[in-house]
Write a protein that holds these residues in place. Structure first.
Motif, PDB file in Angstrom:
ATOM      1  N   MET A   1       0.443  -1.188  -0.256  1.00 26.52           N
ATOM      2  CA  MET A   1       0.013   0.568   0.032  1.00 26.52           C
ATOM      3  C   MET A   1       0.820   1.123   0.008  1.00 26.52           C
ATOM      4  SD  MET A   1      -3.096   0.626   2.860  1.00 26.52           S
ATOM      5  CE  MET A   1      -2.121   1.775   3.897  1.00 26.52           C
ATOM      6  N   TYR A   2       2.629   1.133   1.006  1.00 27.84           N
ATOM      7  CA  TYR A   2       2.797   2.401   1.106  1.00 27.84           C
ATOM      8  C   TYR A   2       3.810   2.765  -0.220  1.00 27.84           C
ATOM      9  CZ  TYR A   2       1.652   3.689   5.802  1.00 27.84           C
ATOM     10  OH  TYR A   2       0.983   4.661   6.632  1.00 27.84           O
ATOM     11  N   ALA A   3       4.095   1.704  -1.269  1.00 26.75           N
ATOM     12  CA  ALA A   3       4.838   1.450  -2.210  1.00 26.75           C
ATOM     13  C   ALA A   3       4.631   1.908  -3.268  1.00 26.75           C
ATOM     14  CB  ALA A   3       5.160   0.191  -2.247  1.00 26.75           C
ATOM     15  N   CYS A   4       2.372   2.397  -2.920  1.00 25.06           N
ATOM     16  CA  CYS A   4       1.986   2.803  -4.139  1.00 25.06           C
ATOM     17  C   CYS A   4       2.795   4.037  -4.281  1.00 25.06           C
ATOM     18  CB  CYS A   4       0.941   2.670  -4.388  1.00 25.06           C
ATOM     19  SG  CYS A   4      -0.866   4.129  -4.689  1.00 25.06           S
ATOM     20  N   SER A   5       2.520   4.786  -5.974  1.00 21.11           N
ATOM     21  CA  SER A   5       3.106   6.181  -6.335  1.00 21.11           C
ATOM     22  C   SER A   5       2.066   7.266  -6.086  1.00 21.11           C
ATOM     23  CB  SER A   5       4.675   6.143  -7.273  1.00 21.11           C
ATOM     24  OG  SER A   5       3.663   5.447  -8.678  1.00 21.11           O
ATOM     25  N   ARG A   6       0.386   6.187  -6.909  1.00 23.01           N
ATOM     26  CA  ARG A   6      -0.315   7.054  -7.286  1.00 23.01           C
ATOM     27  C   ARG A   6       0.194   7.756  -8.222  1.00 23.01           C
ATOM     28  NH1 ARG A   6      -1.527  10.037  -1.104  1.00 23.01           N
ATOM     29  NH2 ARG A   6      -2.164   7.919  -0.239  1.00 23.01           N
ATOM     30  N   CYS A   7       1.316   7.177  -9.435  1.00 17.98           N
ATOM     31  CA  CYS A   7       1.598   7.627 -10.470  1.00 17.98           C
ATOM     32  C   CYS A   7      -0.049   8.078 -11.532  1.00 17.98           C
ATOM     33  CB  CYS A   7       2.442   6.311 -11.448  1.00 17.98           C
ATOM     34  SG  CYS A   7       0.931   5.283 -11.258  1.00 17.98           S
ATOM     35  N   GLY A   8      -1.121   6.795 -11.329  1.00 19.71           N
ATOM     36  CA  GLY A   8      -2.520   6.919 -12.233  1.00 19.71           C
ATOM     37  C   GLY A   8      -2.578   6.252 -13.035  1.00 19.71           C
ATOM     38  N   ILE A   9      -1.685   5.252 -13.093  1.00 25.72           N
ATOM     39  CA  ILE A   9      -1.702   4.764 -14.604  1.00 25.72           C
ATOM     40  C   ILE A   9      -2.560   3.957 -14.732  1.00 25.72           C
ATOM     41  CG2 ILE A   9       0.020   2.674 -15.592  1.00 25.72           C
ATOM     42  CD1 ILE A   9       2.333   4.481 -14.944  1.00 25.72           C
ATOM     43  N   CYS A  10      -3.541   3.392 -13.501  1.00 30.47           N
ATOM     44  CA  CYS A  10      -4.487   2.094 -13.054  1.00 30.47           C
ATOM     45  C   CYS A  10      -5.145   3.048 -13.997  1.00 30.47           C
ATOM     46  CB  CYS A  10      -4.253   1.566 -11.571  1.00 30.47           C
ATOM     47  SG  CYS A  10      -4.187   2.418 -10.561  1.00 30.47           S
ATOM     48  N   ILE A  11      -5.695   3.971 -13.583  1.00 27.62           N
ATOM     49  CA  ILE A  11      -6.592   4.959 -13.932  1.00 27.62           C
ATOM     50  C   ILE A  11      -7.210   4.379 -15.240  1.00 27.62           C
ATOM     51  CG2 ILE A  11      -8.228   6.805 -14.123  1.00 27.62           C
ATOM     52  CD1 ILE A  11      -6.932   7.800 -11.628  1.00 27.62           C
TER      53      ILE A  11
END
Lengths: 587, 342
Positions: free
Chosen positions: A271-281
Motif C-alpha cells: 500500500m505504501y509502495a503505491c506511488s499514486r502515479c495513476g497509470i491504473c486509472i
C-alpha cells in the motif's frame, strides 16, 4: 570542519526520516510469519538480492515500465528518479575527491557549492561542475513535464491523472521547489563568487546583472535546505513514502514473500509502495466505460488514510489490467481479495446430492457451470475429442458442482474449499491423468487451489497440442478473426501462445492493440458483485466495439462467460475458439 | 396536407386509413415487401382464434384508399425538421418525402433466441421459437425436423423478457397468453401429447385471457409449472433435456422434451432508435420510444409534429395497437388543424 546553521533543516529532516523509516520497517517485518522471516534470512545472501538491486535500478530509478505507457511519462520519472540519484552520487563523489576522505557529513556534498564556491581547482573539478549542472538541467526538464502533466495530462499519454489530497499537493509543491531552489542558490553563488558550469555559471552572470545577489544568496541556501528538510519531514505522511518503500517491497518480493489471503503487514508495505502515479486509472474499464473511481490508486489511498473504502472492495472486476500496467508491480488482485470477508454459509451437506463418481478415462473433461450454459462450446469440444480419437470422460455432463472460484472471488474461501473437496473426489474416481477445462475460470481454480497432482490444461492448449500432433486435421480459411484473450486465461494463467497458434493456422488472425496482456475484460467477471447488468453491458459493448474496429468476421474468445457476455453486447458474431476449430476440422 | 407514416404493420396501416379518411394524403413507408409486419408470421390470434390473415387482408383493403401512397421495400433512414412543422423523411431509395407530420409506427422485433445459448436454440433441432410454431400451425403439421410427431412439448415463457442477464428488464406482456393459445392449438392437433408451460408469473391482462388460462388447465390438460429454465442439453435420442426448478414445490426437475418452444419476447425495432435519434426523441433504456408523458401524452413525443403508434413505445397486443393507431390519427388531425396551423 565545514558548517553553517542553514544546513540544520536538511540535517534534522533527513535524520528524522531515516529514524522513522527504520522503526517502521522493522515493526512491519516483525509481524511477518516465521516461515516468511526464514525466507528473508535465506534470501539476503543469495542471487535474489542482486536481482533485486537490478530491479531497483531499472524500476525505481530508470522507471523502465512507465516507458511502456508513454515515453514522455517515462522520461519524466527517469528525470526525477535517476536524475536525483545521479546528482547525489556525483555530488558525493565530488565532495570525496575534494575532501580526499570517504567520511564527510551528508550536507557537505549536498551544499558543496556553498562551502566551495570559488574556482579552486582540484582533480576533475570542471568535469564535476559540468556533470552536476547537466543533471540539474535534466531534472528541471522533467519538472517542466510534470508541471505540464498537472495542467494537461494528455501530453504524457494519460487521459486521467490522480486526484490528490491537499497535503499531497503541498508536498508535491515542496518537491517541485527543491530543484529550482538548488538552481537559484547555486546560480546566485556562482554569480557572486564564480564556479559552476554552463548552467549555473551563465545563469549566475545573468542574475548578477539585475539582482542584489549579496543579499539573496544566503537566503537562497536557507530556502533550499528548508525545502529539503520539509520534504523529508512530510514524506512519511505523503504518497512519497513510496520512494523508500518500493525498494523494500522489491527486496521482499524477490526473496519470496507473497500477498496472502489476509490484509497484513506485507499488504501495508504494498500500500505504501503505491506511488499514486495513476497509470491504473486509464487501464481500468470501470473508469473508461463507467467513470468510476475504484482503481487501486484510490482503493489503497482510502485504506491508508482511513477513509471509507467498503464500497470499493467489491467494485473490481479482478481482470488484472491494472496489475499488468502497474509500474511498481503490486499484486492488486490479491490485495483487493484480501479485503473481502469470508461469509461462507454452505457446508459439505449442501452437495450431498452430487455423486462422487465419474466414468474412468485417462482424460477428464470439465465444462463447468458456464460451459453448461454454452452448449455450442461443449458440443464442439466433444466433436473434436471424437475426431482426434481421444478417449475422455465428461465428468460434469450430468450435472456437477461448481469449481468454487466464484465463491473464492467473493471472499468465501471456506465455501470454495467445500466445492474443491467435492470435485477432487469426482476427479479421483475417474482416475484421469489429464484434466481439460473449457472455462478459464475453472482452470485457474483447479491449477491454483486444488493441489492436484495431474496435468490441468485449458481447451485452447489441448486443441493446440492435438493440431500440432496431427491428431486434428484443420483446413485453413480466409476468415478474419480477432482474439479476445479472457482475463483468467491470459493475465490469469499466462496462456497466450496456444490461441495464437490455433487461430493463425486456421484463419487470418488480425493483431490488435489489445493482444496479450493488454486484453480487455468483457465485463462479465464474477469478481465484481457491485455493478449491475446494464453497467456490465456497457463495459462489454465498449470492449466489443474496440475489437470490432479491426473489422473481423468473427470475434473469437476462449471463455464461455466472455462469450455469453459479448452475445448481448456485440454487433459482430462471437464464437469460442473450440467452435471455430470444429468448423475448420476435416472429419 | 401530407403525412408520412413509417412502418406498415397494423399500427401504421390503421392510422394511414383513418387519416386518409379525414382527407389527408399519406405516404406509408414499409421496409418489407408487404404490409402487415409481424402479424404476417402469426396463424391465429388470441383469445378468439381469429385467423391473423383476415386482419391483414382487412388492413390491406383499407390501404387501397386513393389518399394513400404505399412505399414497400423501402426503409426510412432519417427525419429532419427544416422549419417548425416541416419535416423531410429520407428513404433508402434516396427519395425524400415532405410532410407536416410524421408518425413513427416502427413496431417491435422478436428477441433473437440464440442470445440465450443455454436454451440451445440453433444448436438443438428440437428447439423452436413461438413464431416458428405459428408457421407449423399454418402448415397444419407439428412434425419435428426428425419427422416424428412430438409426444411431450414444453413452452418456455419469458425468453428475452424480464431477464437481467441479457439486459431486458421489461415484460413483453403477450407471451403468456400466446403460450396458452398455442398450447391449446397443439392440444387440438395432438390429443395424447403431454404439454407443459414453464412460467415465472402468468400475466393475463386482457379480456378473456384469464378465462382461457382456466380453460387450458381444466379442459385441455395443460400443465403449468412455475419455474424458470436454467439450461437445456440433448440426450442420445436427440431429445431436449431441460433443468428447471419447480419453485412451488421447491424442487429441481429434469425432463426430456420432444419439442421445446421458446416464447420469445419483444424488443424495440432497430429503426425506432435511429429514427427517434435523428430528431432527438428520447428512448427508454430498453430502446422503446419514450412518449411525451406516459399517462396524458401518449402518441406524442418530445418533438411536436412527430407522433407514435403501436408497439414502438412498448410491447402491445393487436387490440391495443389498433386503438393506439386511431388515437394517433386523432392526435395528428388535432395538431394539423390546431390554431397555430390555420
Amino acid at each position: 570542519m565545514y558548517y553553517d546553521p542553514f544546513v540544520l533543516p536538511f540535517t534534522i529532516g533527513l535524520t528524522a526520516l531515516l529514524l522513522f523509516l527504520i522503526i517502521k520497517y522493522i515493526r512491519w517485518i516483525r509481524t511477518f510469519r516465521k516461515s516468511e522471516r526464514r525466507k528473508i534470512r535465506k534470501g539476503i545472501f543469495s542471487l535474489k538480492t542482486l536481482r533485486s538491486i537490478g530491479e531497483i535500478f531499472s524500476e525505481c530509478l530508470l522507471h523502465r515500465k512507465i516507458y511502456r505507457t508513454n515515453p514522455f511519462l517515462g522520461y519524466m520519472h527517469t528525470c526525477f528518479g535517476l536524475g536525483w540519484f545521479l546528482l547525489i552520487v556525483a555530488g558525493k563523489t565530488e565532495s570525496m575527491v575534494y575532501h580526499t576522505s570517504a567520511v564527510n557529513p551528508p550536507y557537505f556534498a549536498i551544499f558543496f557549492r556553498f562551502f566551495h564556491p570559488a574556482k579552486e581547482t582540484f582533480p576533475y573539478s570542471n568535469t564535476f561542475a559540468f556533470i552536476t549542472d547537466l543533471l540539474l538541467l535534466f531534472i528541471l526538464s522533467g519538472l517542466f513535464l510534470a508541471l505540464a502533466k498537472r495542467l494537461w495530462s494528455r501530453i504524457v499519454g494519460m487521459r486521467k491523472t490522480t486526484k490528490h489530497r491537499p497535503l499531497d499537493l503541498l508536498i508535491l509543491t515542496t518537491l517541485w521547489l527543491i530543484f529550482p531552489l538548488r538552481f537559484l542558490a547555486e546560480s546566485f553563488t556562482s554569480g557572486l563568487r564564480g564556479g559552476g558550469s554552463f548552467l549555473t555559471n551563465n545563469a549566475g552572470e545573468f542574475f548578477a546583472r539585475f539582482l542584489p545577489l549579496e543579499q539573496l544568496t544566503y537566503p537562497a541556501w536557507w530556502a533550499y535546505s528548508g525545502v529539503l528538510g520539509l520534504f523529508f519531514i512530510l514524506l512519511p505522511f505523503s504518497r512519497y513514502m513510496h520512494i523508500p518503500t518500493e525498494i523494500v517491497y522489491i527486496f521482499l518480493k524477490n526473496w519470496g514473500i507473497k500477498q496472502g489471503t489476509k490484509f497484513n503487514a506485507f499488504s501495508e508495505i504494498q500500500m505504501y509502495a503505491c506511488s499514486r502515479c495513476g497509470i491504473c486509472i486509464d487501464s481500468c474499464q470501470l473508469n473508461s466505460s463507467l467513470g468510476m473511481d475504484t482503481q487501486p490508486v484510490y482503493f489503497l489511498k482510502k485504506i491508508r488514510h482511513q477513509k471509507e473504502y467498503g464500497h470499493l472492495i467489491e467494485n473490481c472486476l479482478l481482470c488484472g489490467r491494472c496489475e499488468a500496467s502497474c509500474p511498481v508491480g503490486l499484486t492488486h488482485n490479491a490485495l483487493r481479495l484480501a479485503k473481502r470477508p469470508d461469509l461462507s454459509r454452505i457446508t459439505k451437506n449442501t452437495y450431498s446430492y452430487a455423486k462422487n463418481a465419474a466414468a474412468p478415462a485417462k482424460m477428464a473433461y470439465f465444462a463447468g457451470c458456464m460451459g453448461q450454459l454454452t452448449p455450442a462450446v461443449t458440443r464442439s469440444m466433444e466433436q473434436l475429442f471424437k475426431q482426434a480419437g481421444v478417449s475422455y470422460t465428461f465428468i460434469d455432463k450430468e450435472g456437477g458442482v461448481c469449481c468454487g472460484r466464484p465463491m473464492l472471488l467473493a471472499g468465501n474461501r471456506e465455501e470454495a474449499a467445500v466445492m474443491a473437496e467435492k470435485n477432487r473426489a469426482i476427479l479421483k474416481a475417474s482416475g484421469a491423468e489429464v484434466l481439460v477445462t473449457s472455462c478459464p475460470i475453472c482452470l485457474k481454480m483447479f491449477r491454483e487451489e486444488y493441489g492436484l497432482q495431474i496435468r490441468i490444461v485449458h481447451h485452447t492448449e489441448y486443441i493446440d497440442e492435438l493440431i500440432r500432433e496431427g491428431k486434428l486435421k484443420t483446413v485453413p480459411s480466409e476468415q478474419r478473426t480477432v482474439f479476445h484473450n479472457p482475463c483468467e486465461l491470459g493475465r490469469g494463467s499466462g496462456i497466450y501462445q496456444a490461441p495464437e497458434n490455433i487461430l493463425k493456422s486456421i484463419s487470418r488472425k488480425i493483431d490488435t492493440a489489445f493482444d496479450g496482456k493488454k486484453s480487455l475484460c468483457c465485463g462479465g467477471s464474477l469478481a465484481n458483485t457491485s455493478i449491475d447488468g446494464k453497467q456490465r453491458n456497457r463495459i462489454a459493448g465498449d470492449a466489443a466495439k474496440a475489437y470490432a474496429a479491426y473489422k473481423p468476421d468473427v470475434l473469437v474468445t476462449a471463455c464461455p462467460l466472455c462469450k455469453k457476455t459479448f452475445a448481448t453486447a456485440s454487433d459482430i458474431p462471437v464464437k469460442d475458439i473450440a467452435e471455430v476449430v470444429a468448423e475448420r476440422c476435416r472429419p | 396536407m401530407n403525412i408520412v407514416i413509417i412502418g406498415g404493420g397494423p399500427a401504421g396501416s390503421e392510422a394511414a386509413y383513418r387519416l386518409a379518411g379525414e382527407g389527408y394524403t399519406v405516404d406509408l413507408v414499409e421496409k418489407e415487401n408487404s404490409i402487415g409486419g409481424n402479424l404476417n408470421n402469426w396463424y391465429q390470434l388470441f383469445p378468439d382464434r381469429k385467423p391473423a390473415s383476415e386482419v391483414v387482408q382487412g388492413l390491406q383493403q383499407h390501404l387501397n384508399h386513393p389518399g394513400i401512397t404505399l412505399h414497400i421495400d423501402t426503409e426510412a433512414i432519417g427525419i429532419t425538421e427544416s422549419a417548425p412543422g416541416k419535416f423531410s423523411v429520407k428513404l433508402s431509395n434516396n427519395t425524400v418525402l415532405h410532410s407536416a407530420a410524421v408518425l413513427l409506427a416502427t413496431g417491435y422485433k422478436l428477441f433473437d433466441a440464440g442470445r440465450k445459448e443455454e436454451y440451445g436454440y440453433g444448436i438443438y433441432k428440437r428447439v423452436i421459437t413461438s413464431a416458428e410454431l405459428e408457421n407449423l400451425f399454418t402448415n397444419h403439421s407439428l412434425a419435428t425436423v426428425y419427422g416424428d410427431t412430438p409426444q411431450r412439448i414444453g413452452f418456455i415463457h419469458c425468453v428475452g423478457s424480464r431477464d437481467e442477464k441479457i439486459c431486458n428488464y421489461h415484460c413483453s406482456k403477450l407471451c403468456c397468453i400466446t403460450a396458452i393459445k398455442q398450447a391449446i392449438e397443439v392440444r387440438e392437433m395432438l390429443p395424447e401429447a403431454e404439454i407443459f408451460c414453464f412460467y415465472m408469473d402468468m400475466r393475463m391482462f386482457g379480456p378473456g385471457y384469464e378465462e382461457l388460462y382456466r380453460e387450458a388447465q381444466e379442459q385441455h390438460n395443460i400443465k403449468f409449472i412455475r419455474g424458470r429454465l436454467s439450461e437445456a442439453a440433448e440426450n442420445i435420442n436427440g431429445q431436449v433435456v431441460i433443468k428447471v426448478e419447480d419453485t412451488l414445490v421447491g424442487k429441481p426437475l429434469r425432463m426430456s422434451l420432444d419439442l421445446m418452444v421458446l416464447m420469445v419476447g419483444m424488443e424495440a425495432a432497430a429503426g425506432s432508435g435511429t429514427l427517434a435519434g435523428s430528431v432527438q426523441i428520447p428512448l427508454y433504456p430498453n430502446g422503446f420510444i419514450r412518449p411525451a408523458d406516459p399517462h396524458t401524452g401518449t402518441n406524442l413525443t418530445a418533438r411536436p409534429g412527430i407522433f407514435t403508434a403501436g408497439s414502438c413505445t412498448s410491447p402491445m397486443n393487436l387490440t391495443d395497437t389498433l386503438t393506439d393507431a386511431r388515437s394517433a390519427a386523432w392526435q395528428i388531425k388535432k395538431w394539423l388543424t390546431g390554431p397555430d396551423k390555420q
